[in-house]
Design a protein around this motif. Structure first.
Motif, PDB file in Angstrom:
ATOM      1  N   ILE A  83     -10.656  66.805  79.551  1.00 47.57           N
ATOM      2  CA  ILE A  83      -9.749  67.268  78.501  1.00 47.57           C
ATOM      3  C   ILE A  83     -10.447  67.558  77.391  1.00 47.57           C
ATOM      4  O   ILE A  83     -11.575  67.048  76.986  1.00 47.57           O
ATOM      5  N   ILE A  84     -10.098  68.837  76.693  1.00 48.69           N
ATOM      6  CA  ILE A  84     -10.766  69.287  75.601  1.00 48.69           C
ATOM      7  C   ILE A  84     -10.149  69.497  74.083  1.00 48.69           C
ATOM      8  O   ILE A  84     -10.402  69.721  73.131  1.00 48.69           O
ATOM      9  N   SER A  85      -8.975  68.913  74.245  1.00 52.80           N
ATOM     10  CA  SER A  85      -8.075  68.695  72.912  1.00 52.80           C
ATOM     11  C   SER A  85      -7.084  67.496  73.132  1.00 52.80           C
ATOM     12  O   SER A  85      -6.799  67.116  74.124  1.00 52.80           O
ATOM     13  N   PRO A  86      -7.010  66.561  71.743  1.00 56.77           N
ATOM     14  CA  PRO A  86      -6.389  65.350  71.839  1.00 56.77           C
ATOM     15  C   PRO A  86      -4.881  65.614  72.339  1.00 56.77           C
ATOM     16  O   PRO A  86      -4.337  64.718  72.783  1.00 56.77           O
ATOM     17  N   LEU A 136      -5.374  61.940  73.017  1.00 60.39           N
ATOM     18  CA  LEU A 136      -6.152  61.479  74.056  1.00 60.39           C
ATOM     19  C   LEU A 136      -7.899  61.805  74.125  1.00 60.39           C
ATOM     20  O   LEU A 136      -8.057  62.806  73.120  1.00 60.39           O
ATOM     21  N   PRO A 137      -8.596  61.203  74.677  1.00 64.27           N
ATOM     22  CA  PRO A 137      -9.841  61.413  74.495  1.00 64.27           C
ATOM     23  C   PRO A 137     -10.507  62.720  74.949  1.00 64.27           C
ATOM     24  O   PRO A 137      -9.852  63.293  75.917  1.00 64.27           O
ATOM     25  N   THR A 138     -11.371  63.268  74.105  1.00 66.45           N
ATOM     26  CA  THR A 138     -11.868  64.608  74.660  1.00 66.45           C
ATOM     27  C   THR A 138     -13.199  64.487  74.662  1.00 66.45           C
ATOM     28  O   THR A 138     -14.059  63.756  74.379  1.00 66.45           O
ATOM     29  N   ALA A 139     -13.677  65.584  75.663  1.00 69.77           N
ATOM     30  CA  ALA A 139     -14.991  65.597  75.832  1.00 69.77           C
ATOM     31  C   ALA A 139     -15.939  66.309  75.133  1.00 69.77           C
ATOM     32  O   ALA A 139     -15.598  67.328  74.385  1.00 69.77           O
ATOM     33  N   PRO A 140     -16.793  65.748  74.722  1.00 71.85           N
ATOM     34  CA  PRO A 140     -17.978  66.433  73.806  1.00 71.85           C
ATOM     35  C   PRO A 140     -18.565  67.769  74.356  1.00 71.85           C
ATOM     36  O   PRO A 140     -18.934  67.787  75.546  1.00 71.85           O
TER      37      PRO A 140
END
Length: 353
Positions: A83-86, A136-140
């Motif tokens: 995931i790249i955006s909440p 939602l959690p996003t990937a650094p």
């Protein structure tokens, strides 16, 4: 006479405290960089489950008589993503989503989301999905341009999907084996795998589309392919650089397609893979009249030496440069013209239709 008793008392206290201190030290040594990286990244990693229809092929002579012509069957496939955006934008591989009629994204906690495809790009093997969610959690996100050969990386994904019994992502560790790897196209392959990150972190079926991260948990690539004779990992895996994945994802979200870079020249192809040893670079075979390369003074027969600071040897090196370049960019190239070394700045445009 009191001093010895004080020393004995101190020794007893030290012995009593030693197990506690040793336990603290052990806990610290277990908290390695890889543990930290995995815990930082894992919440944003998802499983991508797809249903697609495939033409059913005869398995034995009886099927030739009894199987209806054009018969199809529903096939289940799986891969990984992050995931790249909440609000639920997910990056994965295009070969995971290709032909999908239904896509379900499953989070680490086991939550299922119906997903739709925002866009697919077979050439770079990147697909962008969207689920309805918030917070939602996003990937650094990190960068691949400063990766060091031999530095630690972790691959996170969902190999074999539900067959492992739960939705907790699998973490494997290895090192960066090489960067800028070009894979020769194989028959039936739609994607171009050039400028890739090579790693020995085990990548297995179902890891496709999952993130490859550095030791601080920042995504540096998208796991995509492996060299294997057995179907499993043999320590040679490849990831798409994160900069390319994000550029393609942005193009798909904004335009619904990826605009291709064009500078108006063709180079020697697969028939001349070793030609660079003879001429010292990549031979230009054709230049479009009035195109960016022609206006900058390049001509057929010139030899490209480098572009964007990358040494050019074969057409695959050139493909890697062009995949990471978009319309509106300026491409700096070094070349030889009639034995004279030159450089030029090419105004990149959209591929003409």
């Amino acid at each position: 006479m009191k001093r010895p008793s004080l020393l004995v008392g101190a020794s007893v206290a030290t012995v009593a405290l030693a197990p506690h201190l040793a336990g603290q030290d052990l806990a610290k040594t277990r908290q390695t960089a890889i543990v930290t990286a995995a815990s930082r990244l894992a919440p944003a990693v998802v499983s991508v489950n797809v249903l697609r229809r495939e033409r059913q092929l005869p398995q034995d002579p009886f099927d030739l008589f009894f199987m209806p012509r054009g018969s199809e069957q529903v096939v289940e496939g799986y891969g990984s993503g992050f995931i790249i955006s909440p609000d639920g934008v997910v990056i994965t591989n295009q070969h995971v989503t290709q032909g999908a009629e239904q896509i379900v994204v499953t989070t680490r906690e086991g939550r299922d989301f119906a997903a739709k495809i925002l866009g697919e790009d077979p050439l770079t093997d990147i697909a962008v999905l969207k689920v309805d969610g918030s917070g939602l959690p996003t990937a650094p996100l990190g960068k691949s341009t400063d990766l060091l050969i031999g530095e630690w990386v972790v691959a996170v994904g969902n190999p074999f999907a539900y067959l492992l019994g739960n939705t907790e992502p699998t973490v494997t560790a290895g090192v960066v084996s090489a960067v800028g790897r070009n894979l020769l196209p194989s028959q039936g392959q739609s994607g171009i795998y050039v400028g890739m990150i090579q790693t020995d972190a085990p990548i297995n079926p179902g890891n496709s589309g999952g993130p490859l991260a550095n030791a601080v948990g920042e995504v540096v690539g998208v796991n995509s392919s492996i060299f294997t004779s057995s179907g499993g990992s043999v320590g040679i895996g490849f990831a798409i650089p994160i900069e390319r994945a994000l550029r393609v994802a942005d193009e798909l979200r904004r335009f619904g397609k990826v605009r291709r870079a064009w500078v108006g020249l063709d180079v020697a192809g697969a028939e001349d893979l070793r030609g660079w040893k003879r001429v010292g670079g990549l031979r230009v075979t054709q230049v479009a009249a009035g195109g960016p390369a022609g206006r900058a003074g390049l001509a057929a027969g010139d030899v490209l030496v480098s572009a964007r600071g990358r040494r050019l040897r074969t057409f695959l090196d050139w493909e890697a440069v062009m995949l990471d370049t978009g319309p509106g960019d300026t491409l700096t190239v070094s070349f030889r013209h009639g034995g004279e070394s030159r450089s030029a700045r090419l105004a990149v445009t959209d591929f003409p239709t």
